[in-house]
Design an enzyme around this catalytic site. Structure first.
Site, PDB file in Angstrom:
ATOM      1  N   LYS A  49      50.036  22.073  52.208  1.00 53.52           N
ATOM      2  CA  LYS A  49      48.384  21.323  51.551  1.00 53.52           C
ATOM      3  C   LYS A  49      48.919  20.863  49.738  1.00 53.52           C
ATOM      4  O   LYS A  49      48.760  19.080  49.190  1.00 53.52           O
ATOM      5  CB  LYS A  49      47.310  21.780  51.548  1.00 53.52           C
ATOM      6  CG  LYS A  49      46.790  21.447  53.317  1.00 53.52           C
ATOM      7  CD  LYS A  49      46.469  20.215  53.735  1.00 53.52           C
ATOM      8  CE  LYS A  49      45.885  20.835  55.029  1.00 53.52           C
ATOM      9  NZ  LYS A  49      45.475  19.311  56.169  1.00 53.52           N
ATOM     10  N   SER A 300      53.466  26.673  58.495  1.00 53.97           N
ATOM     11  CA  SER A 300      52.448  26.124  57.556  1.00 53.97           C
ATOM     12  C   SER A 300      51.559  26.055  56.222  1.00 53.97           C
ATOM     13  O   SER A 300      51.477  25.986  55.476  1.00 53.97           O
ATOM     14  CB  SER A 300      51.592  24.579  58.376  1.00 53.97           C
ATOM     15  OG  SER A 300      50.781  24.788  58.900  1.00 53.97           O
TER      16      SER A 300
END
Lengths: 314, 314
Positions: A49, A300
Protein backbone atom coordinates in the site's frame (compact mmCIF):
# COMPACT_ATOMS: atom_id res chain seq x y z
CA UNK A 1 -1.83 2.88 -18.68
CA UNK A 2 1.69 1.52 -18.40
CA UNK A 3 3.16 5.03 -18.56
CA UNK A 4 1.47 5.86 -15.25
CA UNK A 5 3.11 2.79 -13.68
CA UNK A 6 6.51 3.77 -15.07
CA UNK A 7 6.01 7.33 -13.75
CA UNK A 8 5.10 5.92 -10.35
CA UNK A 9 8.28 3.85 -10.35
CA UNK A 10 10.31 7.00 -10.90
CA UNK A 11 8.51 8.83 -8.07
CA UNK A 12 8.97 5.95 -5.65
CA UNK A 13 12.67 5.51 -6.32
CA UNK A 14 14.71 6.27 -3.22
CA UNK A 15 11.63 6.36 -1.00
CA UNK A 16 10.21 2.85 -1.07
CA UNK A 17 11.80 -0.51 -0.43
CA UNK A 18 12.70 -2.41 -3.58
CA UNK A 19 11.59 -5.62 -1.93
CA UNK A 20 13.42 -8.92 -2.43
CA UNK A 21 12.14 -11.86 -4.46
CA UNK A 22 12.38 -15.08 -2.49
CA UNK A 23 12.28 -18.70 -3.56
CA UNK A 24 11.87 -22.04 -1.80
CA UNK A 25 13.10 -25.44 -2.93
CA UNK A 26 10.25 -26.99 -0.95
CA UNK A 27 7.60 -24.82 -2.60
CA UNK A 28 8.99 -25.60 -6.05
CA UNK A 29 8.99 -29.31 -5.24
CA UNK A 30 5.43 -29.27 -3.90
CA UNK A 31 4.08 -27.39 -6.93
CA UNK A 32 6.37 -28.61 -9.72
CA UNK A 33 6.92 -24.96 -10.67
CA UNK A 34 9.59 -22.29 -10.36
CA UNK A 35 7.94 -19.91 -7.94
CA UNK A 36 9.10 -16.34 -7.28
CA UNK A 37 7.65 -14.54 -4.29
CA UNK A 38 7.70 -10.74 -4.39
CA UNK A 39 7.93 -9.91 -0.70
CA UNK A 40 5.82 -6.81 -0.14
CA UNK A 41 5.57 -7.86 3.50
CA UNK A 42 9.02 -6.23 3.65
CA UNK A 43 7.68 -2.98 2.11
CA UNK A 44 7.67 0.17 4.26
CA UNK A 45 4.72 0.07 6.65
CA UNK A 46 4.50 -3.66 5.98
CA UNK A 47 2.52 -3.84 2.74
CA UNK A 48 2.38 -2.84 -0.94
CA UNK A 49 0.00 0.00 0.00
CA UNK A 50 2.96 2.35 0.50
CA UNK A 51 3.47 2.38 -3.26
CA UNK A 52 0.02 3.66 -4.18
CA UNK A 53 -0.20 6.11 -1.30
CA UNK A 54 3.21 7.60 -2.05
CA UNK A 55 2.51 7.91 -5.75
CA UNK A 56 -0.84 9.63 -5.20
CA UNK A 57 0.25 11.95 -2.39
CA UNK A 58 3.48 13.04 -4.03
CA UNK A 59 1.42 14.32 -6.97
CA UNK A 60 -0.71 16.67 -4.81
CA UNK A 61 -0.40 20.42 -5.27
CA UNK A 62 1.12 22.59 -2.54
CA UNK A 63 -2.32 23.93 -1.62
CA UNK A 64 -3.80 20.44 -1.26
CA UNK A 65 -0.82 19.27 0.78
CA UNK A 66 -1.37 22.24 3.08
CA UNK A 67 -4.98 21.22 3.82
CA UNK A 68 -4.27 17.57 4.44
CA UNK A 69 -5.28 14.12 3.25
CA UNK A 70 -8.08 11.87 4.40
CA UNK A 71 -8.70 8.19 3.84
CA UNK A 72 -10.93 5.40 5.07
CA UNK A 73 -9.37 1.98 5.38
CA UNK A 74 -9.40 -1.05 7.61
CA UNK A 75 -5.67 -1.14 7.82
CA UNK A 76 -2.69 -1.28 5.54
CA UNK A 77 -3.68 1.64 3.34
CA UNK A 78 -4.21 3.72 6.46
CA UNK A 79 -0.72 2.97 7.72
CA UNK A 80 0.72 3.74 4.32
CA UNK A 81 -1.06 7.10 4.06
CA UNK A 82 0.03 7.98 7.59
CA UNK A 83 3.67 7.14 6.88
CA UNK A 84 3.69 8.96 3.54
CA UNK A 85 2.12 11.97 5.27
CA UNK A 86 4.96 12.00 7.77
CA UNK A 87 7.57 11.67 5.01
CA UNK A 88 6.04 14.43 2.85
CA UNK A 89 4.93 16.68 5.70
CA UNK A 90 1.21 16.27 4.97
CA UNK A 91 -1.39 16.09 7.75
CA UNK A 92 -3.35 12.80 7.53
CA UNK A 93 -6.79 11.86 8.87
CA UNK A 94 -7.82 8.21 8.89
CA UNK A 95 -11.46 7.14 9.19
CA UNK A 96 -11.40 3.62 10.60
CA UNK A 97 -14.06 1.22 11.92
CA UNK A 98 -14.05 0.70 15.70
CA UNK A 99 -13.33 -3.00 15.24
CA UNK A 100 -10.19 -2.55 13.09
CA UNK A 101 -7.26 -4.75 14.18
CA UNK A 102 -5.50 -3.20 17.17
CA UNK A 103 -2.06 -3.50 15.59
CA UNK A 104 -3.19 -1.53 12.54
CA UNK A 105 -4.82 1.24 14.55
CA UNK A 106 -1.78 1.57 16.82
CA UNK A 107 0.65 1.58 13.91
CA UNK A 108 -1.42 4.22 12.10
CA UNK A 109 -1.35 6.50 15.13
CA UNK A 110 2.34 5.82 15.69
CA UNK A 111 3.03 7.21 12.20
CA UNK A 112 1.42 10.45 13.32
CA UNK A 113 -2.03 10.25 11.73
CA UNK A 114 -5.26 11.34 13.41
CA UNK A 115 -7.65 8.38 13.63
CA UNK A 116 -11.42 9.04 13.51
CA UNK A 117 -13.38 5.92 14.55
CA UNK A 118 -16.90 5.01 13.54
CA UNK A 119 -19.38 2.28 14.39
CA UNK A 120 -19.72 0.24 11.21
CA UNK A 121 -23.14 -1.08 12.29
CA UNK A 122 -24.70 2.39 12.51
CA UNK A 123 -22.76 4.68 10.22
CA UNK A 124 -20.78 4.55 6.99
CA UNK A 125 -17.27 5.69 6.36
CA UNK A 126 -18.55 7.48 3.28
CA UNK A 127 -20.80 9.72 5.41
CA UNK A 128 -18.10 10.66 7.87
CA UNK A 129 -15.51 11.09 5.18
CA UNK A 130 -17.79 13.34 3.07
CA UNK A 131 -18.57 15.58 6.06
CA UNK A 132 -14.91 16.00 7.01
CA UNK A 133 -13.84 16.73 3.45
CA UNK A 134 -16.56 19.37 3.06
CA UNK A 135 -15.69 21.05 6.36
CA UNK A 136 -11.88 20.91 6.11
CA UNK A 137 -11.01 20.65 2.44
CA UNK A 138 -9.09 17.42 2.85
CA UNK A 139 -8.16 15.47 -0.29
CA UNK A 140 -9.46 11.91 -0.29
CA UNK A 141 -6.89 9.24 -1.14
CA UNK A 142 -9.05 6.11 -1.36
CA UNK A 143 -7.58 2.64 -0.75
CA UNK A 144 -7.86 1.40 -4.33
CA UNK A 145 -10.28 3.24 -6.63
CA UNK A 146 -7.94 5.98 -7.83
CA UNK A 147 -5.72 6.01 -10.94
CA UNK A 148 -2.59 7.16 -9.07
CA UNK A 149 -3.11 4.47 -6.43
CA UNK A 150 -3.53 1.77 -9.08
CA UNK A 151 -0.41 2.97 -10.91
CA UNK A 152 1.64 2.91 -7.70
CA UNK A 153 0.53 -0.62 -6.81
CA UNK A 154 1.59 -1.78 -10.29
CA UNK A 155 5.24 -1.06 -9.50
CA UNK A 156 5.60 -4.21 -7.37
CA UNK A 157 4.86 -6.53 -10.31
CA UNK A 158 6.96 -4.28 -12.55
CA UNK A 159 9.96 -4.86 -10.28
CA UNK A 160 9.26 -8.59 -10.18
CA UNK A 161 9.39 -8.78 -14.00
CA UNK A 162 12.50 -6.56 -14.08
CA UNK A 163 14.15 -8.96 -11.66
CA UNK A 164 12.99 -12.33 -13.04
CA UNK A 165 12.13 -11.70 -16.71
CA UNK A 166 8.98 -13.01 -18.37
CA UNK A 167 6.80 -15.30 -16.27
CA UNK A 168 4.11 -17.76 -17.36
CA UNK A 169 1.75 -16.98 -14.54
CA UNK A 170 1.28 -14.13 -12.08
CA UNK A 171 -0.94 -14.59 -9.01
CA UNK A 172 -2.18 -11.53 -7.17
CA UNK A 173 -4.48 -11.17 -4.13
CA UNK A 174 -7.66 -9.24 -4.84
CA UNK A 175 -9.54 -6.99 -2.42
CA UNK A 176 -10.69 -3.82 -4.16
CA UNK A 177 -8.60 -4.63 -7.20
CA UNK A 178 -5.97 -1.88 -6.98
CA UNK A 179 -3.00 -4.23 -6.67
CA UNK A 180 -4.52 -6.69 -9.13
CA UNK A 181 -5.25 -4.18 -11.89
CA UNK A 182 -1.91 -2.39 -11.43
CA UNK A 183 -0.07 -5.73 -11.56
CA UNK A 184 -1.96 -6.81 -14.68
CA UNK A 185 -1.11 -3.55 -16.45
CA UNK A 186 2.56 -4.11 -15.62
CA UNK A 187 2.36 -7.72 -16.79
CA UNK A 188 0.76 -6.79 -20.13
CA UNK A 189 3.72 -4.48 -20.78
CA UNK A 190 6.56 -6.58 -19.39
CA UNK A 191 5.40 -10.08 -20.38
CA UNK A 192 2.41 -10.02 -22.76
CA UNK A 193 2.06 -13.83 -22.69
CA UNK A 194 1.90 -14.01 -18.88
CA UNK A 195 -1.45 -15.21 -17.53
CA UNK A 196 -2.57 -12.93 -14.68
CA UNK A 197 -4.94 -14.47 -12.13
CA UNK A 198 -6.54 -12.65 -9.22
CA UNK A 199 -7.19 -14.68 -6.05
CA UNK A 200 -9.95 -14.08 -3.53
CA UNK A 201 -11.23 -15.93 -0.47
CA UNK A 202 -14.23 -18.16 -1.29
CA UNK A 203 -16.34 -16.31 1.28
CA UNK A 204 -15.44 -12.92 -0.23
CA UNK A 205 -15.77 -13.82 -3.91
CA UNK A 206 -17.41 -10.63 -5.16
CA UNK A 207 -14.64 -9.91 -7.67
CA UNK A 208 -14.58 -13.49 -8.96
CA UNK A 209 -18.32 -13.30 -9.65
CA UNK A 210 -18.03 -9.80 -11.07
CA UNK A 211 -15.27 -10.98 -13.39
CA UNK A 212 -17.16 -13.99 -14.69
CA UNK A 213 -20.57 -12.30 -15.06
CA UNK A 214 -19.24 -8.87 -16.10
CA UNK A 215 -21.73 -7.43 -13.58
CA UNK A 216 -20.51 -5.83 -10.38
CA UNK A 217 -21.23 -8.11 -7.40
CA UNK A 218 -20.97 -7.15 -3.76
CA UNK A 219 -20.24 -9.14 -0.58
CA UNK A 220 -20.84 -7.23 2.65
CA UNK A 221 -18.70 -7.94 5.75
CA UNK A 222 -17.49 -11.37 4.61
CA UNK A 223 -16.22 -13.59 7.43
CA UNK A 224 -12.77 -14.23 6.00
CA UNK A 225 -9.57 -14.23 8.03
CA UNK A 226 -8.03 -12.31 5.13
CA UNK A 227 -9.12 -8.91 6.42
CA UNK A 228 -7.49 -7.01 3.56
CA UNK A 229 -9.99 -8.54 1.12
CA UNK A 230 -13.13 -7.59 3.06
CA UNK A 231 -13.83 -4.71 0.66
CA UNK A 232 -17.43 -5.14 -0.56
CA UNK A 233 -16.66 -4.88 -4.28
CA UNK A 234 -14.32 -3.76 -7.02
CA UNK A 235 -14.39 -0.03 -7.75
CA UNK A 236 -15.57 2.17 -10.59
CA UNK A 237 -12.00 2.40 -11.85
CA UNK A 238 -10.68 -1.03 -10.93
CA UNK A 239 -13.60 -3.11 -12.25
CA UNK A 240 -13.10 -2.16 -15.92
CA UNK A 241 -9.32 -2.53 -15.52
CA UNK A 242 -9.72 -6.01 -14.09
CA UNK A 243 -12.03 -6.97 -16.96
CA UNK A 244 -9.58 -5.63 -19.53
CA UNK A 245 -6.23 -6.77 -18.17
CA UNK A 246 -6.78 -9.81 -15.92
CA UNK A 247 -6.98 -13.29 -17.47
CA UNK A 248 -8.82 -15.19 -14.76
CA UNK A 249 -10.00 -15.10 -11.14
CA UNK A 250 -9.98 -17.99 -8.64
CA UNK A 251 -10.92 -18.56 -5.02
CA UNK A 252 -9.25 -20.32 -2.09
CA UNK A 253 -10.81 -21.59 1.14
CA UNK A 254 -10.11 -20.30 4.64
CA UNK A 255 -8.21 -23.56 5.33
CA UNK A 256 -6.10 -23.02 2.20
CA UNK A 257 -5.25 -19.53 3.48
CA UNK A 258 -4.23 -20.74 6.95
CA UNK A 259 -2.17 -23.61 5.47
CA UNK A 260 -0.29 -21.07 3.37
CA UNK A 261 0.38 -18.77 6.34
CA UNK A 262 1.78 -21.78 8.22
CA UNK A 263 3.88 -22.88 5.24
CA UNK A 264 5.44 -19.43 4.92
CA UNK A 265 6.04 -19.26 8.68
CA UNK A 266 7.52 -22.72 9.24
CA UNK A 267 9.28 -23.38 5.94
CA UNK A 268 10.24 -19.93 4.68
CA UNK A 269 10.43 -18.02 8.00
CA UNK A 270 8.28 -15.26 6.56
CA UNK A 271 5.55 -13.39 8.39
CA UNK A 272 2.78 -12.85 5.85
CA UNK A 273 -0.76 -11.80 6.71
CA UNK A 274 -3.72 -13.92 5.54
CA UNK A 275 -4.63 -11.51 2.72
CA UNK A 276 -1.03 -11.66 1.56
CA UNK A 277 -0.81 -15.42 1.07
CA UNK A 278 -3.69 -15.90 -1.38
CA UNK A 279 -1.43 -16.70 -4.35
CA UNK A 280 0.59 -19.22 -2.35
CA UNK A 281 -2.67 -20.72 -1.06
CA UNK A 282 -3.88 -21.19 -4.64
CA UNK A 283 -0.86 -23.21 -5.78
CA UNK A 284 -0.26 -25.13 -2.52
CA UNK A 285 -3.90 -26.25 -2.41
CA UNK A 286 -3.90 -27.25 -6.06
CA UNK A 287 -6.71 -24.80 -6.85
CA UNK A 288 -4.31 -23.57 -9.51
CA UNK A 289 -2.02 -26.05 -11.23
CA UNK A 290 1.26 -24.22 -11.71
CA UNK A 291 3.39 -27.23 -12.65
CA UNK A 292 6.05 -26.71 -15.27
CA UNK A 293 5.71 -22.94 -15.21
CA UNK A 294 7.60 -19.91 -14.02
CA UNK A 295 5.22 -18.37 -11.53
CA UNK A 296 5.29 -14.97 -9.87
CA UNK A 297 3.30 -14.35 -6.70
CA UNK A 298 2.82 -11.07 -4.88
CA UNK A 299 3.01 -11.56 -1.11
CA UNK A 300 1.11 -8.39 -0.46
CA UNK A 301 1.74 -7.66 3.22
CA UNK A 302 2.84 -8.85 6.63
CA UNK A 303 0.78 -6.92 9.17
CA UNK A 304 -1.10 -9.22 11.49
CA UNK A 305 -2.01 -9.34 15.16
CA UNK A 306 -0.15 -11.80 17.34
CA UNK A 307 -3.45 -13.37 18.34
CA UNK A 308 -4.41 -13.99 14.72
CA UNK A 309 -1.05 -15.61 14.08
CA UNK A 310 -1.39 -17.69 17.26
CA UNK A 311 -4.82 -18.88 16.19
CA UNK A 312 -3.42 -19.94 12.81
CA UNK A 313 -0.38 -21.67 14.32
CA UNK A 314 -2.47 -23.52 16.95
CA UNK B 1 42.44 -20.94 10.80
CA UNK B 2 40.99 -18.68 8.12
CA UNK B 3 42.10 -21.08 5.39
CA UNK B 4 39.70 -23.69 6.77
CA UNK B 5 36.85 -21.17 6.55
CA UNK B 6 37.78 -20.25 2.99
CA UNK B 7 37.93 -23.96 2.08
CA UNK B 8 34.50 -24.46 3.65
CA UNK B 9 33.14 -21.60 1.56
CA UNK B 10 34.34 -23.35 -1.59
CA UNK B 11 32.75 -26.67 -0.54
CA UNK B 12 29.42 -25.03 0.33
CA UNK B 13 29.15 -23.11 -2.93
CA UNK B 14 26.14 -24.29 -4.95
CA UNK B 15 24.78 -26.32 -2.04
CA UNK B 16 23.90 -23.83 0.65
CA UNK B 17 21.82 -20.67 0.58
CA UNK B 18 23.84 -17.48 0.37
CA UNK B 19 21.43 -15.82 2.75
CA UNK B 20 20.37 -12.18 2.37
CA UNK B 21 21.46 -9.32 4.62
CA UNK B 22 18.48 -7.31 5.80
CA UNK B 23 18.20 -3.85 7.30
CA UNK B 24 15.50 -1.87 9.09
CA UNK B 25 15.09 1.89 9.27
CA UNK B 26 13.32 1.41 12.61
CA UNK B 27 16.13 -0.68 14.07
CA UNK B 28 18.71 1.84 12.92
CA UNK B 29 16.70 4.67 14.46
CA UNK B 30 16.20 2.84 17.76
CA UNK B 31 19.90 2.00 18.09
CA UNK B 32 21.56 4.94 16.34
CA UNK B 33 23.59 2.44 14.34
CA UNK B 34 23.71 0.99 10.84
CA UNK B 35 22.66 -2.57 11.52
CA UNK B 36 23.08 -5.45 9.06
CA UNK B 37 21.27 -8.68 9.81
CA UNK B 38 22.68 -11.84 8.24
CA UNK B 39 19.54 -13.96 7.87
CA UNK B 40 20.55 -17.54 8.61
CA UNK B 41 16.91 -18.20 9.42
CA UNK B 42 16.65 -18.44 5.61
CA UNK B 43 19.46 -21.03 5.46
CA UNK B 44 18.59 -24.55 4.32
CA UNK B 45 16.99 -26.50 7.18
CA UNK B 46 16.33 -23.12 8.83
CA UNK B 47 19.64 -22.37 10.56
CA UNK B 48 23.39 -21.77 10.12
CA UNK B 49 24.01 -25.39 11.18
CA UNK B 50 23.77 -26.55 7.58
CA UNK B 51 27.12 -24.88 6.91
CA UNK B 52 29.11 -26.81 9.50
CA UNK B 53 27.39 -30.11 8.86
CA UNK B 54 27.89 -29.89 5.11
CA UNK B 55 31.53 -28.90 5.45
CA UNK B 56 32.32 -31.74 7.84
CA UNK B 57 30.33 -34.45 6.07
CA UNK B 58 31.55 -33.58 2.58
CA UNK B 59 35.11 -34.21 3.82
CA UNK B 60 34.41 -37.81 4.92
CA UNK B 61 36.08 -40.70 3.10
CA UNK B 62 34.06 -43.11 0.98
CA UNK B 63 34.37 -45.82 3.64
CA UNK B 64 33.12 -43.53 6.40
CA UNK B 65 30.24 -42.30 4.23
CA UNK B 66 29.30 -45.94 3.68
CA UNK B 67 28.99 -46.63 7.42
CA UNK B 68 26.99 -43.53 8.27
CA UNK B 69 27.08 -40.50 10.52
CA UNK B 70 25.80 -40.03 14.04
CA UNK B 71 25.16 -36.91 16.06
CA UNK B 72 23.52 -35.84 19.27
CA UNK B 73 21.70 -32.53 19.24
CA UNK B 74 18.58 -30.89 20.58
CA UNK B 75 17.62 -29.57 17.22
CA UNK B 76 19.03 -27.48 14.43
CA UNK B 77 22.28 -29.41 14.08
CA UNK B 78 20.28 -32.63 13.88
CA UNK B 79 18.14 -31.29 11.04
CA UNK B 80 21.22 -30.05 9.24
CA UNK B 81 23.02 -33.41 9.51
CA UNK B 82 19.88 -35.20 8.35
CA UNK B 83 19.49 -32.94 5.32
CA UNK B 84 23.17 -33.11 4.40
CA UNK B 85 22.98 -36.91 4.73
CA UNK B 86 20.14 -36.96 2.23
CA UNK B 87 21.99 -34.66 -0.16
CA UNK B 88 25.25 -36.65 0.03
CA UNK B 89 23.67 -40.10 0.28
CA UNK B 90 24.94 -40.75 3.81
CA UNK B 91 22.86 -42.62 6.39
CA UNK B 92 22.30 -40.45 9.49
CA UNK B 93 21.45 -41.38 13.07
CA UNK B 94 20.36 -38.66 15.49
CA UNK B 95 20.47 -39.15 19.26
CA UNK B 96 17.92 -36.72 20.68
CA UNK B 97 16.40 -36.13 24.13
CA UNK B 98 12.77 -37.24 24.49
CA UNK B 99 11.74 -33.67 25.30
CA UNK B 100 13.23 -32.09 22.17
CA UNK B 101 10.86 -29.63 20.42
CA UNK B 102 8.31 -31.54 18.33
CA UNK B 103 8.96 -29.45 15.21
CA UNK B 104 12.66 -30.27 15.32
CA UNK B 105 12.14 -33.99 15.80
CA UNK B 106 9.56 -34.14 13.00
CA UNK B 107 11.73 -32.14 10.63
CA UNK B 108 14.73 -34.36 11.38
CA UNK B 109 12.75 -37.49 10.55
CA UNK B 110 11.26 -35.84 7.48
CA UNK B 111 14.78 -35.38 6.14
CA UNK B 112 15.24 -39.15 6.34
CA UNK B 113 17.32 -39.52 9.50
CA UNK B 114 16.82 -42.24 12.12
CA UNK B 115 16.06 -40.64 15.50
CA UNK B 116 17.17 -42.48 18.66
CA UNK B 117 15.53 -40.94 21.74
CA UNK B 118 16.85 -41.00 25.28
CA UNK B 119 15.61 -39.92 28.68
CA UNK B 120 17.87 -37.03 29.65
CA UNK B 121 17.12 -37.54 33.36
CA UNK B 122 18.45 -41.12 33.41
CA UNK B 123 20.95 -41.47 30.60
CA UNK B 124 23.43 -39.36 28.71
CA UNK B 125 23.68 -38.83 24.99
CA UNK B 126 27.40 -39.54 25.29
CA UNK B 127 26.70 -43.10 26.57
CA UNK B 128 24.24 -43.92 23.83
CA UNK B 129 26.32 -42.29 21.16
CA UNK B 130 29.50 -44.15 22.24
CA UNK B 131 27.72 -47.52 22.22
CA UNK B 132 26.24 -46.98 18.74
CA UNK B 133 29.55 -45.81 17.30
CA UNK B 134 31.37 -48.84 18.69
CA UNK B 135 28.77 -51.27 17.39
CA UNK B 136 28.18 -49.73 13.96
CA UNK B 137 31.28 -47.72 13.08
CA UNK B 138 29.37 -44.45 12.65
CA UNK B 139 31.37 -41.22 12.43
CA UNK B 140 30.39 -38.66 15.06
CA UNK B 141 29.71 -35.15 13.74
CA UNK B 142 29.24 -33.17 16.96
CA UNK B 143 27.16 -29.98 17.02
CA UNK B 144 30.05 -27.58 17.59
CA UNK B 145 33.28 -29.04 18.97
CA UNK B 146 34.87 -30.06 15.68
CA UNK B 147 37.27 -28.06 13.48
CA UNK B 148 35.32 -28.70 10.26
CA UNK B 149 32.08 -27.67 11.93
CA UNK B 150 33.64 -24.46 13.27
CA UNK B 151 35.10 -23.65 9.83
CA UNK B 152 31.74 -24.19 8.14
CA UNK B 153 29.91 -21.94 10.61
CA UNK B 154 32.46 -19.20 9.94
CA UNK B 155 31.26 -18.84 6.37
CA UNK B 156 28.12 -16.92 7.39
CA UNK B 157 30.15 -14.03 8.85
CA UNK B 158 32.56 -14.30 5.92
CA UNK B 159 29.67 -13.66 3.52
CA UNK B 160 28.42 -10.79 5.66
CA UNK B 161 31.81 -9.05 5.43
CA UNK B 162 32.04 -9.81 1.70
CA UNK B 163 28.65 -8.19 1.28
CA UNK B 164 28.96 -5.18 3.61
CA UNK B 165 32.70 -4.53 3.95
CA UNK B 166 34.41 -3.84 7.27
CA UNK B 167 32.13 -3.52 10.30
CA UNK B 168 32.81 -1.94 13.68
CA UNK B 169 30.98 -4.56 15.68
CA UNK B 170 29.83 -8.13 15.08
CA UNK B 171 27.31 -9.73 17.45
CA UNK B 172 26.94 -13.50 17.45
CA UNK B 173 24.76 -15.83 19.55
CA UNK B 174 26.74 -18.29 21.66
CA UNK B 175 25.70 -21.83 22.58
CA UNK B 176 28.64 -24.22 22.30
CA UNK B 177 30.71 -21.58 20.56
CA UNK B 178 30.93 -23.07 17.07
CA UNK B 179 29.23 -20.19 15.30
CA UNK B 180 30.91 -17.64 17.55
CA UNK B 181 34.46 -18.90 17.07
CA UNK B 182 34.00 -19.43 13.34
CA UNK B 183 32.57 -15.92 12.98
CA UNK B 184 35.42 -14.40 14.99
CA UNK B 185 38.02 -16.14 12.81
CA UNK B 186 36.31 -14.74 9.73
CA UNK B 187 36.17 -11.26 11.29
CA UNK B 188 39.87 -11.27 12.21
CA UNK B 189 40.68 -11.94 8.55
CA UNK B 190 38.10 -9.74 6.87
CA UNK B 191 38.00 -6.77 9.30
CA UNK B 192 40.80 -6.91 11.88
CA UNK B 193 39.49 -3.83 13.72
CA UNK B 194 35.98 -5.27 14.13
CA UNK B 195 34.99 -5.97 17.74
CA UNK B 196 33.43 -9.43 18.00
CA UNK B 197 31.03 -9.98 20.90
CA UNK B 198 29.33 -13.26 21.81
CA UNK B 199 25.84 -13.04 23.34
CA UNK B 200 24.31 -15.53 25.77
CA UNK B 201 21.12 -15.63 27.80
CA UNK B 202 21.71 -14.48 31.41
CA UNK B 203 20.43 -17.80 32.73
CA UNK B 204 22.81 -19.75 30.47
CA UNK B 205 25.92 -17.63 30.96
CA UNK B 206 28.52 -20.39 31.12
CA UNK B 207 30.51 -19.02 28.16
CA UNK B 208 30.43 -15.46 29.50
CA UNK B 209 31.88 -16.65 32.81
CA UNK B 210 34.34 -18.94 31.05
CA UNK B 211 35.48 -16.04 28.89
CA UNK B 212 36.01 -13.63 31.77
CA UNK B 213 37.64 -16.10 34.18
CA UNK B 214 39.50 -18.11 31.52
CA UNK B 215 38.22 -21.22 33.35
CA UNK B 216 35.61 -23.46 31.75
CA UNK B 217 32.24 -22.97 33.47
CA UNK B 218 29.18 -25.16 33.04
CA UNK B 219 25.42 -24.49 33.30
CA UNK B 220 23.28 -27.62 33.26
CA UNK B 221 19.76 -27.51 31.74
CA UNK B 222 19.35 -23.73 31.95
CA UNK B 223 15.73 -22.54 31.83
CA UNK B 224 16.11 -20.21 28.87
CA UNK B 225 13.61 -19.92 26.05
CA UNK B 226 16.63 -19.84 23.71
CA UNK B 227 16.87 -23.61 23.42
CA UNK B 228 19.81 -23.51 21.02
CA UNK B 229 22.01 -22.09 23.80
CA UNK B 230 21.22 -24.78 26.38
CA UNK B 231 24.57 -26.48 25.75
CA UNK B 232 26.25 -26.89 29.15
CA UNK B 233 29.59 -25.33 28.17
CA UNK B 234 32.02 -24.36 25.44
CA UNK B 235 34.00 -27.27 23.98
CA UNK B 236 37.63 -28.39 24.04
CA UNK B 237 38.13 -26.83 20.61
CA UNK B 238 35.80 -23.84 20.82
CA UNK B 239 36.86 -22.56 24.27
CA UNK B 240 40.46 -21.73 23.25
CA UNK B 241 39.20 -20.26 19.97
CA UNK B 242 36.74 -18.01 21.80
CA UNK B 243 39.50 -16.86 24.16
CA UNK B 244 41.82 -16.10 21.25
CA UNK B 245 39.50 -14.51 18.70
CA UNK B 246 36.49 -13.05 20.54
CA UNK B 247 36.74 -9.55 22.05
CA UNK B 248 33.96 -9.69 24.62
CA UNK B 249 30.94 -11.62 25.84
CA UNK B 250 27.62 -10.17 27.09
CA UNK B 251 24.30 -11.47 28.37
CA UNK B 252 20.67 -10.58 27.71
CA UNK B 253 17.58 -11.35 29.78
CA UNK B 254 14.69 -13.61 28.81
CA UNK B 255 12.55 -10.47 28.40
CA UNK B 256 15.16 -8.92 26.11
CA UNK B 257 15.04 -12.09 24.00
CA UNK B 258 11.25 -12.11 23.73
CA UNK B 259 11.17 -8.37 22.92
CA UNK B 260 13.61 -9.01 20.08
CA UNK B 261 11.55 -11.93 18.69
CA UNK B 262 8.51 -9.64 18.72
CA UNK B 263 10.40 -6.77 17.09
CA UNK B 264 11.59 -9.02 14.27
CA UNK B 265 8.09 -10.47 13.84
CA UNK B 266 6.07 -7.25 13.91
CA UNK B 267 8.48 -4.75 12.38
CA UNK B 268 10.64 -6.83 10.06
CA UNK B 269 8.23 -9.71 9.29
CA UNK B 270 10.96 -12.22 10.07
CA UNK B 271 10.50 -15.50 11.90
CA UNK B 272 13.58 -15.89 14.09
CA UNK B 273 13.89 -18.37 16.94
CA UNK B 274 14.81 -17.13 20.43
CA UNK B 275 18.43 -18.35 20.17
CA UNK B 276 18.71 -16.50 16.88
CA UNK B 277 17.78 -13.05 18.15
CA UNK B 278 20.43 -12.66 20.86
CA UNK B 279 22.41 -10.01 18.98
CA UNK B 280 19.30 -7.96 18.24
CA UNK B 281 18.24 -8.36 21.90
CA UNK B 282 21.61 -6.94 23.00
CA UNK B 283 21.32 -3.72 20.99
CA UNK B 284 17.57 -3.19 21.37
CA UNK B 285 17.80 -3.56 25.15
CA UNK B 286 20.80 -1.25 25.38
CA UNK B 287 22.93 -4.00 26.93
CA UNK B 288 25.31 -3.13 24.10
CA UNK B 289 25.56 0.48 22.90
CA UNK B 290 25.95 0.25 19.16
CA UNK B 291 25.34 3.92 18.36
CA UNK B 292 27.38 5.46 15.60
CA UNK B 293 28.71 2.13 14.39
CA UNK B 294 28.28 -0.24 11.51
CA UNK B 295 27.03 -3.38 13.21
CA UNK B 296 26.69 -6.91 11.86
CA UNK B 297 24.42 -9.39 13.59
CA UNK B 298 24.01 -13.07 12.82
CA UNK B 299 20.33 -14.10 13.02
CA UNK B 300 21.26 -17.73 13.53
CA UNK B 301 18.02 -19.59 12.83
CA UNK B 302 14.27 -19.58 12.48
CA UNK B 303 13.04 -22.97 13.70
CA UNK B 304 10.50 -22.59 16.47
CA UNK B 305 7.29 -24.28 17.52
CA UNK B 306 4.05 -22.42 16.93
CA UNK B 307 3.26 -22.67 20.61
CA UNK B 308 6.55 -21.01 21.56
CA UNK B 309 5.88 -18.20 19.12
CA UNK B 310 2.30 -17.85 20.42
CA UNK B 311 3.59 -17.62 23.98
CA UNK B 312 6.00 -14.87 22.97
CA UNK B 313 3.40 -12.94 20.97
CA UNK B 314 0.76 -13.17 23.74
Amino acid sequence: MIQAVLDAKRRLSGHHQRTPVMTSRTLNKKTGADVFLKCENFQRAGAFKFRGAFNAMSKLSGADREKGVLTHSSGNHAQAVALVGRLLGIRTIIVMPQDAPAIKRAATEAYGATVVSYDSENDTRENISARLRKEKGYTLIPPFDHPDVVAGQGTAALELFECKGPLDLLLVPCGGGGLLSGSAIAARHMAPKCTVVGIEPEVADDAVRSFHTKQLHTVKNPSTIADGTRTPSLGKITFPLVLEYVNDMKTVSEDDIMDAVRFLFYRMKLVVEPSGVLGVAAILSGKIDASGGRVGIILSGGNLDGEVMSKILA
